[in-house]
Structure formats: structure tokens, C-alpha cells
Design a protein around this motif. Sequence first.
Motif, PDB file in Angstrom:
ATOM      1  N   LYS A 234      44.798  30.392  44.335  1.00 27.65           N
ATOM      2  CA  LYS A 234      45.609  30.146  43.063  1.00 27.65           C
ATOM      3  C   LYS A 234      45.978  28.642  43.327  1.00 27.65           C
ATOM      4  O   LYS A 234      46.796  28.136  44.178  1.00 27.65           O
ATOM      5  CB  LYS A 234      46.785  30.859  42.908  1.00 27.65           C
ATOM      6  CG  LYS A 234      47.723  30.600  41.923  1.00 27.65           C
ATOM      7  CD  LYS A 234      48.926  31.459  41.469  1.00 27.65           C
ATOM      8  CE  LYS A 234      49.764  31.148  40.247  1.00 27.65           C
ATOM      9  NZ  LYS A 234      48.996  31.321  38.846  1.00 27.65           N
ATOM     10  N   VAL A 235      45.459  27.828  42.216  1.00 31.48           N
ATOM     11  CA  VAL A 235      45.870  26.585  42.124  1.00 31.48           C
ATOM     12  C   VAL A 235      47.166  26.134  41.661  1.00 31.48           C
ATOM     13  O   VAL A 235      47.774  26.607  40.513  1.00 31.48           O
ATOM     14  CB  VAL A 235      44.965  25.665  41.438  1.00 31.48           C
ATOM     15  CG1 VAL A 235      45.217  24.082  41.227  1.00 31.48           C
ATOM     16  CG2 VAL A 235      43.794  25.517  42.038  1.00 31.48           C
ATOM     17  N   GLU A 236      48.278  25.956  42.400  1.00 32.96           N
ATOM     18  CA  GLU A 236      49.586  25.582  42.117  1.00 32.96           C
ATOM     19  C   GLU A 236      50.260  24.756  43.198  1.00 32.96           C
ATOM     20  O   GLU A 236      50.272  24.946  44.221  1.00 32.96           O
ATOM     21  CB  GLU A 236      50.366  26.981  41.911  1.00 32.96           C
ATOM     22  CG  GLU A 236      50.589  27.742  43.087  1.00 32.96           C
ATOM     23  CD  GLU A 236      51.305  28.920  43.050  1.00 32.96           C
ATOM     24  OE1 GLU A 236      51.588  29.254  41.796  1.00 32.96           O
ATOM     25  OE2 GLU A 236      51.856  29.642  43.999  1.00 32.96           O
ATOM     26  N   GLY A 237      51.141  23.755  42.509  1.00 24.83           N
ATOM     27  CA  GLY A 237      51.718  22.758  43.434  1.00 24.83           C
ATOM     28  C   GLY A 237      50.630  21.640  44.235  1.00 24.83           C
ATOM     29  O   GLY A 237      49.515  21.631  43.752  1.00 24.83           O
ATOM     30  N   PRO A 238      51.261  21.136  45.289  1.00 25.36           N
ATOM     31  CA  PRO A 238      50.170  20.148  45.956  1.00 25.36           C
ATOM     32  C   PRO A 238      49.115  21.053  46.539  1.00 25.36           C
ATOM     33  O   PRO A 238      49.281  21.962  47.251  1.00 25.36           O
ATOM     34  CB  PRO A 238      51.160  19.330  46.961  1.00 25.36           C
ATOM     35  CG  PRO A 238      52.386  20.687  47.109  1.00 25.36           C
ATOM     36  CD  PRO A 238      52.522  21.187  45.881  1.00 25.36           C
ATOM     37  N   VAL A 239      47.953  20.351  46.847  1.00 21.95           N
ATOM     38  CA  VAL A 239      47.017  21.043  47.194  1.00 21.95           C
ATOM     39  C   VAL A 239      47.114  21.650  48.617  1.00 21.95           C
ATOM     40  O   VAL A 239      46.364  22.526  49.158  1.00 21.95           O
ATOM     41  CB  VAL A 239      45.619  19.853  47.346  1.00 21.95           C
ATOM     42  CG1 VAL A 239      45.985  18.677  48.198  1.00 21.95           C
ATOM     43  CG2 VAL A 239      44.483  20.650  47.819  1.00 21.95           C
ATOM     44  N   GLU A 240      47.965  21.064  49.494  1.00 26.72           N
ATOM     45  CA  GLU A 240      48.066  21.361  50.945  1.00 26.72           C
ATOM     46  C   GLU A 240      48.917  22.769  50.843  1.00 26.72           C
ATOM     47  O   GLU A 240      49.014  23.144  51.938  1.00 26.72           O
ATOM     48  CB  GLU A 240      48.641  20.364  51.606  1.00 26.72           C
ATOM     49  CG  GLU A 240      50.063  19.916  51.368  1.00 26.72           C
ATOM     50  CD  GLU A 240      50.261  18.584  50.299  1.00 26.72           C
ATOM     51  OE1 GLU A 240      51.142  18.233  50.064  1.00 26.72           O
ATOM     52  OE2 GLU A 240      48.927  18.372  49.735  1.00 26.72           O
ATOM     53  N   LYS A 241      49.354  23.217  49.744  1.00 25.71           N
ATOM     54  CA  LYS A 241      50.085  24.294  49.590  1.00 25.71           C
ATOM     55  C   LYS A 241      49.521  25.364  48.784  1.00 25.71           C
ATOM     56  O   LYS A 241      50.223  26.291  48.638  1.00 25.71           O
ATOM     57  CB  LYS A 241      51.446  23.832  49.385  1.00 25.71           C
ATOM     58  CG  LYS A 241      52.338  23.170  50.336  1.00 25.71           C
ATOM     59  CD  LYS A 241      53.765  23.061  50.018  1.00 25.71           C
ATOM     60  CE  LYS A 241      54.391  22.103  50.795  1.00 25.71           C
ATOM     61  NZ  LYS A 241      55.930  22.168  50.646  1.00 25.71           N
ATOM     62  N   TRP A 242      48.187  25.475  48.322  1.00 23.25           N
ATOM     63  CA  TRP A 242      47.668  26.161  47.540  1.00 23.25           C
ATOM     64  C   TRP A 242      47.597  27.550  48.472  1.00 23.25           C
ATOM     65  O   TRP A 242      47.075  27.509  49.218  1.00 23.25           O
ATOM     66  CB  TRP A 242      46.503  25.948  47.128  1.00 23.25           C
ATOM     67  CG  TRP A 242      46.367  24.829  46.089  1.00 23.25           C
ATOM     68  CD1 TRP A 242      47.343  24.176  45.556  1.00 23.25           C
ATOM     69  CD2 TRP A 242      45.014  23.818  45.542  1.00 23.25           C
ATOM     70  NE1 TRP A 242      46.982  23.292  44.539  1.00 23.25           N
ATOM     71  CE2 TRP A 242      45.741  23.055  44.807  1.00 23.25           C
ATOM     72  CE3 TRP A 242      43.942  24.002  46.028  1.00 23.25           C
ATOM     73  CZ2 TRP A 242      45.050  22.067  43.973  1.00 23.25           C
ATOM     74  CZ3 TRP A 242      42.869  23.089  45.352  1.00 23.25           C
ATOM     75  CH2 TRP A 242      43.534  22.031  44.047  1.00 23.25           C
ATOM     76  N   PRO A 243      47.903  28.934  47.660  1.00 26.71           N
ATOM     77  CA  PRO A 243      47.893  30.002  48.477  1.00 26.71           C
ATOM     78  C   PRO A 243      46.664  30.571  48.193  1.00 26.71           C
ATOM     79  O   PRO A 243      46.172  30.559  47.148  1.00 26.71           O
ATOM     80  CB  PRO A 243      49.085  30.868  47.827  1.00 26.71           C
ATOM     81  CG  PRO A 243      49.342  30.208  46.306  1.00 26.71           C
ATOM     82  CD  PRO A 243      49.047  28.902  46.597  1.00 26.71           C
ATOM     83  N   CYS A 244      46.561  31.563  49.056  1.00 22.53           N
ATOM     84  CA  CYS A 244      45.205  32.338  49.095  1.00 22.53           C
ATOM     85  C   CYS A 244      45.760  33.789  49.216  1.00 22.53           C
ATOM     86  O   CYS A 244      46.462  34.233  50.017  1.00 22.53           O
ATOM     87  CB  CYS A 244      44.122  32.023  50.305  1.00 22.53           C
ATOM     88  SG  CYS A 244      43.422  30.379  49.825  1.00 22.53           S
ATOM     89  N   TRP A 245      44.786  34.673  48.891  1.00 23.19           N
ATOM     90  CA  TRP A 245      44.987  36.263  48.972  1.00 23.19           C
ATOM     91  C   TRP A 245      43.946  36.684  49.395  1.00 23.19           C
ATOM     92  O   TRP A 245      42.432  36.651  49.094  1.00 23.19           O
ATOM     93  CB  TRP A 245      45.310  36.917  47.583  1.00 23.19           C
ATOM     94  CG  TRP A 245      46.794  36.472  47.447  1.00 23.19           C
ATOM     95  CD1 TRP A 245      47.701  37.556  47.521  1.00 23.19           C
ATOM     96  CD2 TRP A 245      47.429  35.456  46.682  1.00 23.19           C
ATOM     97  NE1 TRP A 245      49.222  37.324  47.148  1.00 23.19           N
ATOM     98  CE2 TRP A 245      48.904  36.111  46.747  1.00 23.19           C
ATOM     99  CE3 TRP A 245      46.982  34.244  46.195  1.00 23.19           C
ATOM    100  CZ2 TRP A 245      49.630  35.030  46.125  1.00 23.19           C
ATOM    101  CZ3 TRP A 245      48.061  33.529  45.746  1.00 23.19           C
ATOM    102  CH2 TRP A 245      49.374  33.828  45.798  1.00 23.19           C
TER     103      TRP A 245
END
Length: 445
Positions: free
Chosen positions: A302-313
Amino acid sequence: MQKSKAASLASLPEYQRHAFLDELSDETLAAMPFLWDLWAHPMHQVAPEGEWTTWVILGGRGAGKTRAGAEWIRSRVEGATPDAPGVSRRIALVGETLDQARSVMVEGDSGLLACSPPDRQPRFVATQNKLIWPNGAEGTVMSAQNYEAMRGPQFDAIWADELAKWRYARDAWDMLQFTLRLGDDPRQVVTTTPRDIHVLREVLEDPATVMSHAGTEANAQNLAPGFAERLRVRYAGTWLGRQELDGELIGEREGAMWTRAMIEDGRKAAPGDLTRVVVAVDPPVSTGHNADECGIIVAGLKVEGPVEKWPCWILADRSCQGKSPQAWAERAAAAYEEFGADRLVAEVNQGGDLVENVMRQVAPSISYRAVHARVGKRLRAEPVAALYEQGRVHHAETFPELEDQLCAFEQDGSRRSPDRLDALVWALTDLVVDKRLDRPQVRSI
């Protein structure tokens, strides 16, 4: 004299058991199989004395956990005569799935139907998922996956089988505890091969819990000849052998790349608006029963916030073993379609162009990317493990086999390749590590 001899039947050599049984009458012999006190292993198949709410039986494969669970239910349900009430009248029989509960706990070789004497045998009503005993007691067969269905019923006894394998172990266990509210002494038994999941640790640490433990070899005389010995030769000293044969609950290890706590802390449901979804495949070199697994992992970003914090599932584990290339390709393509993936990633070190050719045969229009392992597993895994440490990877469900591989990586000495782990690494590498983000339109899954 006979009683003292009989009380040790379970531990006698086979020739001594036969000699003792040859002395008995036909009527006594007919009753003997149903007198559990004569056959139970006292260290792990007999319920502990005293006040407790939960009895956990940890054991290796074939250690006799299922029989112990079924016999404990019998001891709660049956009265002095077939029509007399027992201690419990409403029982929950909870398995990993309905099929597992029915095939193992109810109809299995060590299940309730096989263990019950003819005059006390319950009747299984498949359309209602119920066991009904001659004295009116009822057992409800339930699936841990459908834990929302546990909101209404109430019970005075519970048998939970293979808790450590439940997909939604935390939610199902918590919901089940609210149902244990009938009678003067409601109790429950848990029969499971251990896996180091938080909910099992919490149950074991509860002051109201007692535990029994046994390895596979404790029940060797009731298994196929040589079964325990063959597995011991193959897996002795490995992490898998300690867990699956010795029934040992293995905790975290110093220096592990993945830990149970790391995975558990990040577990949460996936949102419906993931930006990217990939299916990663780590194909086996060969096929057949003894072949390595084909790792098939579905992951999303999911692309949200800064790139270094993008979460994955991690969305699904569709790995399989012993399948033909056509069969595992169909499983991968089905996962691609189910989750609306935008790419399938496959390692081709072993299969080369064959991997893509097989995938194209079953899914001609699939978006495909071949990847080559140019460095060792550890070097490939390190940046992915770092994502977990940063709290950026979430498991949408419990994936026991995958999580076992992650937490045992480079620790167990197993001769099998960690193919589920490899597929996960390729999936998250494609999503995050390589930074090759196509940013397709957000869609629902």
C-alpha cells in the motif's frame, strides 16, 4: 493382581501384553478396548488431578494426543450407565476446519466414535454437525476458521485440537473462552503439536493451565513398525525434529533473522485498497512425494506516506508439495486471479525458460517476471527481514508452515529448502527492495 498387571498394559512389551490377555475371558476381552485407564500412558494421556481449567497436551506426531482428547471427552460425558448423565452435557469439538474436526476428532481412528463402547456410542448428525450421546449429551463440531459462529453457543467442556495450527488462532481462542460458561466445573483440553505462537504461550502461562508432554516415540508401539525410527534418523537434531517428533515448544533464538514476536506484533488484516499485489513462485527442482515444496506466496503493498514506510501484507500461502509443473502453475495462476495481482515473479535458476512456458500454458496473458538468485539465501533475505524489523510487513492471517520456515531459517539444519521463505523474499523484493514500483491504479481485492 490382574488390575495391577492391566494398569501397566500400555508400557508392556507386545509379547507380555498378549500373554496377559490370553488369560482373560471373552466377555472381559470385549470390554478391554474401552477401559482407557488400562491403556493410557499415565504421563501424558491421563488428566492431571487437582483444580484446573485448561489441560494442554503437547506432543509429537503420533504421540497419542487425539486419543487422549477423545477419552477425556468420554470421561466427562459418560455416566455410570449408558443413560445416566455425566459431568458434561454440552461440549464444543473445535478443529482447524470442519473437515478436520470431523475426520480426526469424530470419525478418525482415535476419534470419539471409534473410542466409544457400542452401548455408549454417540450418533453423529452430519447435517447439524452434532454428536448426540445416548444420555442426551451433545457435542457441537466447530471450525476455528469460522470463529464468529462461536458468539452464540455455550458449553461446559471444550476439546480444541491443533490450536497451534489454527489460521485465526488468537481470535478463535478468545471467542471460544466466552463460551465455556456452563456447569459447576467447566474445563477444556487442548491437543496440539507445538508451534511457538503467542496464544499458545499465553495459555501455557495461565495459572489455571496444566500441561502434559510426550514425543512420538512414547506411543511407538501403536504406530507402524519403524515409523518413529525412520523419522528420527532423518530429522534427529533438527529444529523440525524437535518440534514434530519430540513435541518441543521451541522459543526464540539469539540472532534469528525472524522471530515469532516480530511476526505476531505485525499481524493484522489487509486493507481493501492495496496499490500492488504480486504472486511469487519458487519452483521445485523435481516432483513427487519427496520433492521440495513449490513456494507460492501472495503479497501486497500500500502506497501511503513516505516511501521508506510503505507497508506490505502477506496475503496468502498457496505453496504445495509433490505436484506436477502443470499443477503448481495452475495454483499460482489461480492465486494471481483471486487476488487481482499485477505481476507473477518466479525464480528461474533451476527451471530457466521452462517456468515461464508452463505458466504461459495455464495463463497466457499473465504479467510475468523472471528473477535469478545471484547471491546466497541469507544475503537475499536480509533486506526483507529488515522490513519486518521496521514493522512494515504484516501477515493478514496465520501461516504456520511459512512462519515456521522464517523462524527456523539457518537454525534447524534441515535438508529441505525453505521454499515458502524463498517465495516470500522474492515477493517483497519485487514490491519494495528493488524499488521497481509501477504504481498502477488503486483497486479493491
